[in-house]
Motif scaffolding. Structure first.
Motif, PDB file in Angstrom:
ATOM      1  N   LEU A 118      -4.706 -17.729  -8.232  1.00  0.00           N
ATOM      2  CA  LEU A 118      -6.087 -17.364  -7.907  1.00  0.00           C
ATOM      3  C   LEU A 118      -6.467 -15.987  -8.435  1.00  0.00           C
ATOM      4  O   LEU A 118      -7.604 -15.548  -8.250  1.00  0.00           O
ATOM      5  CB  LEU A 118      -6.288 -17.406  -6.389  1.00  0.00           C
ATOM      6  N   ASP A 119      -5.511 -15.320  -9.067  1.00  0.00           N
ATOM      7  CA  ASP A 119      -5.746 -13.981  -9.629  1.00  0.00           C
ATOM      8  C   ASP A 119      -6.325 -13.044  -8.568  1.00  0.00           C
ATOM      9  O   ASP A 119      -7.350 -12.402  -8.758  1.00  0.00           O
ATOM     10  CB  ASP A 119      -6.707 -14.070 -10.829  1.00  0.00           C
ATOM     11  N   THR A 120      -5.625 -12.985  -7.447  1.00  0.00           N
ATOM     12  CA  THR A 120      -6.079 -12.149  -6.348  1.00  0.00           C
ATOM     13  C   THR A 120      -4.937 -11.241  -5.895  1.00  0.00           C
ATOM     14  O   THR A 120      -3.990 -11.009  -6.639  1.00  0.00           O
ATOM     15  CB  THR A 120      -6.612 -13.032  -5.193  1.00  0.00           C
ATOM     16  N   ALA A 121      -5.019 -10.723  -4.678  1.00  0.00           N
ATOM     17  CA  ALA A 121      -4.005  -9.791  -4.168  1.00  0.00           C
ATOM     18  C   ALA A 121      -3.378 -10.355  -2.900  1.00  0.00           C
ATOM     19  O   ALA A 121      -4.037 -11.020  -2.101  1.00  0.00           O
ATOM     20  CB  ALA A 121      -4.638  -8.430  -3.881  1.00  0.00           C
ATOM     21  N   ALA A 122      -2.090 -10.071  -2.711  1.00  0.00           N
ATOM     22  CA  ALA A 122      -1.372 -10.512  -1.524  1.00  0.00           C
ATOM     23  C   ALA A 122      -0.688  -9.323  -0.871  1.00  0.00           C
ATOM     24  O   ALA A 122      -0.163  -8.443  -1.557  1.00  0.00           O
ATOM     25  CB  ALA A 122      -0.353 -11.591  -1.872  1.00  0.00           C
ATOM     26  N   VAL A 123      -0.699  -9.312   0.455  1.00  0.00           N
ATOM     27  CA  VAL A 123      -0.024  -8.273   1.234  1.00  0.00           C
ATOM     28  C   VAL A 123       1.061  -8.963   2.045  1.00  0.00           C
ATOM     29  O   VAL A 123       0.794  -9.954   2.729  1.00  0.00           O
ATOM     30  CB  VAL A 123      -1.003  -7.548   2.178  1.00  0.00           C
ATOM     31  N   THR A 124       2.283  -8.468   1.980  1.00  0.00           N
ATOM     32  CA  THR A 124       3.389  -9.105   2.682  1.00  0.00           C
ATOM     33  C   THR A 124       3.850  -8.277   3.873  1.00  0.00           C
ATOM     34  O   THR A 124       3.566  -7.085   3.974  1.00  0.00           O
ATOM     35  CB  THR A 124       4.576  -9.328   1.735  1.00  0.00           C
ATOM     36  N   ASP A 125       4.562  -8.929   4.780  1.00  0.00           N
ATOM     37  CA  ASP A 125       5.166  -8.276   5.944  1.00  0.00           C
ATOM     38  C   ASP A 125       4.122  -7.533   6.775  1.00  0.00           C
ATOM     39  O   ASP A 125       4.326  -6.395   7.192  1.00  0.00           O
ATOM     40  CB  ASP A 125       6.281  -7.319   5.505  1.00  0.00           C
ATOM     41  N   VAL A 126       3.009  -8.190   7.025  1.00  0.00           N
ATOM     42  CA  VAL A 126       1.919  -7.572   7.799  1.00  0.00           C
ATOM     43  C   VAL A 126       2.266  -7.598   9.286  1.00  0.00           C
ATOM     44  O   VAL A 126       2.502  -8.657   9.863  1.00  0.00           O
ATOM     45  CB  VAL A 126       0.584  -8.303   7.548  1.00  0.00           C
ATOM     46  N   ALA A 127       2.290  -6.418   9.890  1.00  0.00           N
ATOM     47  CA  ALA A 127       2.648  -6.303  11.306  1.00  0.00           C
ATOM     48  C   ALA A 127       1.448  -5.941  12.172  1.00  0.00           C
ATOM     49  O   ALA A 127       1.551  -5.925  13.400  1.00  0.00           O
ATOM     50  CB  ALA A 127       3.742  -5.257  11.489  1.00  0.00           C
ATOM     51  N   GLY A 128       0.301  -5.651  11.552  1.00  0.00           N
ATOM     52  CA  GLY A 128      -0.881  -5.295  12.318  1.00  0.00           C
ATOM     53  C   GLY A 128      -2.114  -5.271  11.437  1.00  0.00           C
ATOM     54  O   GLY A 128      -2.009  -5.149  10.209  1.00  0.00           O
ATOM     55  N   ILE A 129      -3.264  -5.421  12.057  1.00  0.00           N
ATOM     56  CA  ILE A 129      -4.552  -5.349  11.349  1.00  0.00           C
ATOM     57  C   ILE A 129      -5.491  -4.493  12.188  1.00  0.00           C
ATOM     58  O   ILE A 129      -5.652  -4.728  13.387  1.00  0.00           O
ATOM     59  CB  ILE A 129      -5.169  -6.735  11.127  1.00  0.00           C
ATOM     60  N   ARG A 130      -6.090  -3.496  11.581  1.00  0.00           N
ATOM     61  CA  ARG A 130      -7.048  -2.651  12.295  1.00  0.00           C
ATOM     62  C   ARG A 130      -8.289  -2.451  11.429  1.00  0.00           C
ATOM     63  O   ARG A 130      -8.268  -2.723  10.224  1.00  0.00           O
ATOM     64  CB  ARG A 130      -6.423  -1.303  12.666  1.00  0.00           C
ATOM     65  N   THR A 131      -9.340  -1.964  12.058  1.00  0.00           N
ATOM     66  CA  THR A 131     -10.603  -1.751  11.362  1.00  0.00           C
ATOM     67  C   THR A 131     -10.801  -0.272  11.084  1.00  0.00           C
ATOM     68  O   THR A 131     -10.601   0.567  11.956  1.00  0.00           O
ATOM     69  CB  THR A 131     -11.777  -2.278  12.196  1.00  0.00           C
ATOM     70  N   ASP A 132     -11.178   0.029   9.857  1.00  0.00           N
ATOM     71  CA  ASP A 132     -11.499   1.400   9.464  1.00  0.00           C
ATOM     72  C   ASP A 132     -12.894   1.380   8.845  1.00  0.00           C
ATOM     73  O   ASP A 132     -13.060   1.061   7.663  1.00  0.00           O
ATOM     74  CB  ASP A 132     -10.462   1.925   8.468  1.00  0.00           C
TER      75      ASP A 132
END
Length: 332
Positions: A118-132
């Motif tokens: 898909l020619d996109t980006a991947a983030v691995t080993d995500v342990a949390g998501i927050r809003t900035d």
């Protein structure tokens, strides 16, 4: 795909084994809901396999607004190329803002494959998501968990994220979503292998990722005979047996029991570490555990830095006492 060309929906691939959704996939529904609340979209889950109606219903009751059930003979056995192509077709149709996958071996492979296709980006080993501000920040780790990193994927879509096993709890008390049967088949041209037959070994029945109790042994157990104490304690507790890489390399137990960076990432309610010093490679695989008990005769062992309870002593003397005391409690 550009950001403005996507919907506000979040797509979660929920892996299933023997007709049941895998814990890591269900856990990914929790951050998916958090993202959907921010974007104003829906949580869409994809379940792929054969005879998956029960698994799809379980996913629908675990927080997904819609569950796309791809049930076919062709998908009966996992194949990276085939499953990736099915997910790619779903992504191109649904146009989700974000795609989440559980941090299993299959999930990590699919994320890399989809990122390239898909020619996109991947983030691995995500342990949390927050809003900035108006951005979502994925909290991940590097160097075996020693350094936390904030990652923002701003322009390209869909963002792909692999959720660390145990980083989030499975959704509870969620409304039941709608299950939609989908007829999606992999393009025959993408298939590089053809599976003629599968052989399931007894050792494949080990399910460390979903275990609520794990008793692990390390090099400090000294020998294969002593390692039997770890197995005895796991059996009496109704748990699974884990091990460090040195214990496996010495032939004390099969490789699929390995816990850590090069093994399984686990998140049990109780993790007992016997004769394990606590190298960063091992610690990175157990940080999602609710309660850790460490047994080591070296009072300065790194394992004690993450343990809720630390027992300084010889595991070969401590484990027999634990086994006998638990037997007494069970017999009382």
């Amino acid at each position: 795909m550009r950001k403005e060309d996507t919907t506000n929906n979040i797509l979660v691939y929920v892996e299933n084994t023997d007709g049941a959704p895998v814990k890591a996939g269900l856990e990914a529904l929790t951050p998916a809901r958090k993202l959907a609340e921010k974007t104003g979209g829906q949580v869409i889950a994809a379940v792929i396999g054969k005879n998956i109606s029960e698994a799809a219903q379980n996913v629908a009751a675990s927080g997904a607004d819609r569950v796309l059930a791809i049930d076919s003979d062709e998908a009966a056995v996992y194949d990276l190329d085939g499953y990736a192509d099915i997910l790619k077709q779903i992504i191109e149709e649904e146009k989700p803002d974000t795609v989440l996958l559980g941090g299993t071996g299959d999930g990590k492979d699919l994320a890399a494959k989809l990122m390239a296709q898909l020619d996109t980006a991947a983030v691995t080993d995500v342990a949390g998501i927050r809003t900035d501000g108006d951005k979502e920040v994925f909290v991940t780790s590097e160097y075996s968990g020693a350094v936390c990193c904030d990652v923002v994927v701003d322009e390209v879509r869909p963002r792909i994220a692999v959720i660390r096993s145990g980083a989030f709890k499975k959704p509870e008390g969620a409304d039941t979503g709608i299950v939609e049967a989908r007829d999606v088949k992999a393009d025959a041209g993408v298939m590089k292998t053809k599976i003629k037959d599968t052989v399931k070994e007894i050792t494949e029945t080990v399910n460390l990722e979903d275990a609520e109790i794990i008793v692990s042994g390390g090099r400090g157990m000294g020998s294969k005979e002593n390692f039997g104490l770890v197995e005895q304690l796991a059996e009496i507790l109704g748990g699974e047996v884990g091990a460090t890489r040195p214990a496996i390399e010495d032939g004390w137990i099969a490789k699929n029991h390995q816990v850590g960076q090069s093994g399984k990432t686990v998140s049990p309610k109780l993790y007992i570490a016997a004769g394990i010093s606590g190298a960063t490679q091992h610690l990175s695989g157990i940080t999602g555990s609710d309660y850790i008990v460490a047994i080591n005769k070296d009072e300065d062992a790194p394992i004690f830095s993450v343990a809720n309870v630390g027992i300084v002593g010889d595991a070969m003397k401590v484990l027999p006492v634990m086994i006998e005391e638990i037997k007494k409690i069970r017999e009382a």
